[in-house]
Motif scaffolding. Structure first.
Motif, PDB file in Angstrom:
ATOM      1  N   ARG A  57       0.830  -1.200   0.000  1.00 44.57           N
ATOM      2  CA  ARG A  57       0.000   0.000   0.000  1.00 44.57           C
ATOM      3  C   ARG A  57       0.869   1.256   0.000  1.00 44.57           C
ATOM      4  NH1 ARG A  57      -5.209   0.911   0.841  1.00 44.57           N
ATOM      5  NH2 ARG A  57      -5.904   2.897   1.714  1.00 44.57           N
ATOM      6  N   ARG A  59       1.262   4.328   1.302  1.00 41.66           N
ATOM      7  CA  ARG A  59       0.720   5.089   2.427  1.00 41.66           C
ATOM      8  C   ARG A  59       0.870   6.592   2.230  1.00 41.66           C
ATOM      9  NH1 ARG A  59       2.200   0.180   4.347  1.00 41.66           N
ATOM     10  NH2 ARG A  59       0.786  -0.758   5.872  1.00 41.66           N
ATOM     11  N   SER A 136      -7.747   0.468   3.389  1.00 44.70           N
ATOM     12  CA  SER A 136      -7.013  -0.779   3.600  1.00 44.70           C
ATOM     13  C   SER A 136      -7.954  -1.852   4.136  1.00 44.70           C
ATOM     14  CB  SER A 136      -5.876  -0.536   4.592  1.00 44.70           C
ATOM     15  OG  SER A 136      -5.177  -1.715   4.863  1.00 44.70           O
ATOM     16  N   TYR A 231      -4.462   4.481   6.126  1.00 46.68           N
ATOM     17  CA  TYR A 231      -5.318   3.370   5.703  1.00 46.68           C
ATOM     18  C   TYR A 231      -6.677   3.847   5.191  1.00 46.68           C
ATOM     19  CZ  TYR A 231      -1.914   0.866   8.576  1.00 46.68           C
ATOM     20  OH  TYR A 231      -0.750   0.373   9.122  1.00 46.68           O
TER      21      TYR A 231
END
Length: 319
Positions: A57, A59, A136, A231
């Motif tokens: 991911r 971020r 997420s 997230y």
């Protein structure tokens, strides 16, 4: 230690660092308090750069996109984003003076819900759909939730125990967690075609994600500031409620759970009973998921008795 290239970038923007202290250092990011020569404080958040990490991911992008979204819809209960550099992977935020929150009261729950409601007004959803990706581990369907947890289970049961404690954990996984998870999956599968999970609103909400007191600061005037949106993104109400209510480090009481639900349901322009029904349909699944998340040290062969006792205590309290 902050890289010279970051200090140079800040200096070009008239921020000459006089003091720096790391206040949080984790695998996914670190936060530093810096003070410039004029005495102004900032939070410098640095994300590790992972080259060629296709499935990791981003971020930095998630958080900067979310701050842009918050700014566009006029949210003020968050730090201001001052500077960012995607090449070096860092953001500079307003430093929030305040205290860590150790317990939530009714007024706090109202503030948390007000923040979530503001993210999900008709106007906010319209803005967010073109700016944000999925949160997420988002709850986008009952099927995706089951698949995600089955993957976690497979990873845990594949670990070969190396100590007496590991053997106890391995036995608990096989005799307790897996059977309970399978039963919870069957119950969820039975309602997967019901209006609860076939509503067009499933997975169409905007969430700060990872909602909990560890990502909140109370200013001296009593107001609450929300932080950390690594997230965040498009998700479902059931996931927001699961994060807020069931988090192992600050799980809410049954009374508080009801308070949160009542506050949200008063906003019939945003939420309805089906949204709450989805939360209750995944509640046991999410409790088991938190147990699995807490077992991350087991995966790295570094879990201790204290951690294991905490997991057992959480399981017996909630399941």
């Amino acid at each position: 230690m902050i890289k010279r290239s970051i200090l140079s970038y800040l200096s070009k923007h008239k921020i000459d660092v006089d003091y720096c202290k790391t206040v949080y250092g984790g695998i996914n990011s670190s936060v530093n308090k810096i003070v410039d020569q004029n005495g102004q404080s900032y939070a410098l958040k640095i994300y590790p750069i992972r080259r060629n990490a296709k499935h990791v991911r981003n971020r930095f992008k998630t958080e900067t996109d979310f701050f842009s979204f918050l700014s566009k819809i006029g949210i003020t209960c968050v730090p201001s984003l001052i500077l960012s550099d995607h090449q070096q992977g860092w953001i500079l935020l307003e430093w929030i003076e305040g205290e860590k929150i150790t317990a939530l009261h009714t007024d706090d729950l109202m503030d948390i819900c007000a923040f979530f409601i503001s993210l999900n007004s008709h106007k906010s959803l319209k803005v967010g759909e073109s700016m944000l990706g999925n949160a997420s581990d988002a709850f986008l369907s009952s099927e995706s939730i089951i698949l995600s947890l089955k993957s976690r289970i497979d990873e845990l049961i594949s670990i070969a125990p190396k100590s007496t404690l590991d053997i106890n954990i391995s036995n608990w996984l096989g005799k307790v967690l897996v059977p309970n998870a399978n039963e919870a999956f069957r119950k969820l599968e039975r309602i997967s075609e019901s209006p609860i999970w076939r509503s067009p609103k499933v997975g169409r909400y905007i969430s700060p994600s990872d909602s909990g007191i560890h990502n909140m600061i109370r200013r001296k005037d009593g107001s609450m500031i929300f932080i950390d949106f690594e997230y965040a993104g498009v998700d479902d109400v059931s996931k927001f409620l699961s994060d807020l209510i069931l988090h192992p480090d600050h799980s809410l009481s049954r009374k508080q759970e009801n308070e949160v639900i009542e506050i949200l349901l008063k906003r019939i322009d945003c939420f309805d009973c089906i949204d709450v029904d989805r939360y209750f349909s995944v509640k046991k699944v999410q409790i088991l998921k938190w147990c699995m998340i807490m077992l991350r040290e087991y995966k790295s062969n570094s879990i201790d008795v204290e951690r294991w006792d905490k997991i057992q205590s959480y399981y017996h309290k909630h399941f």
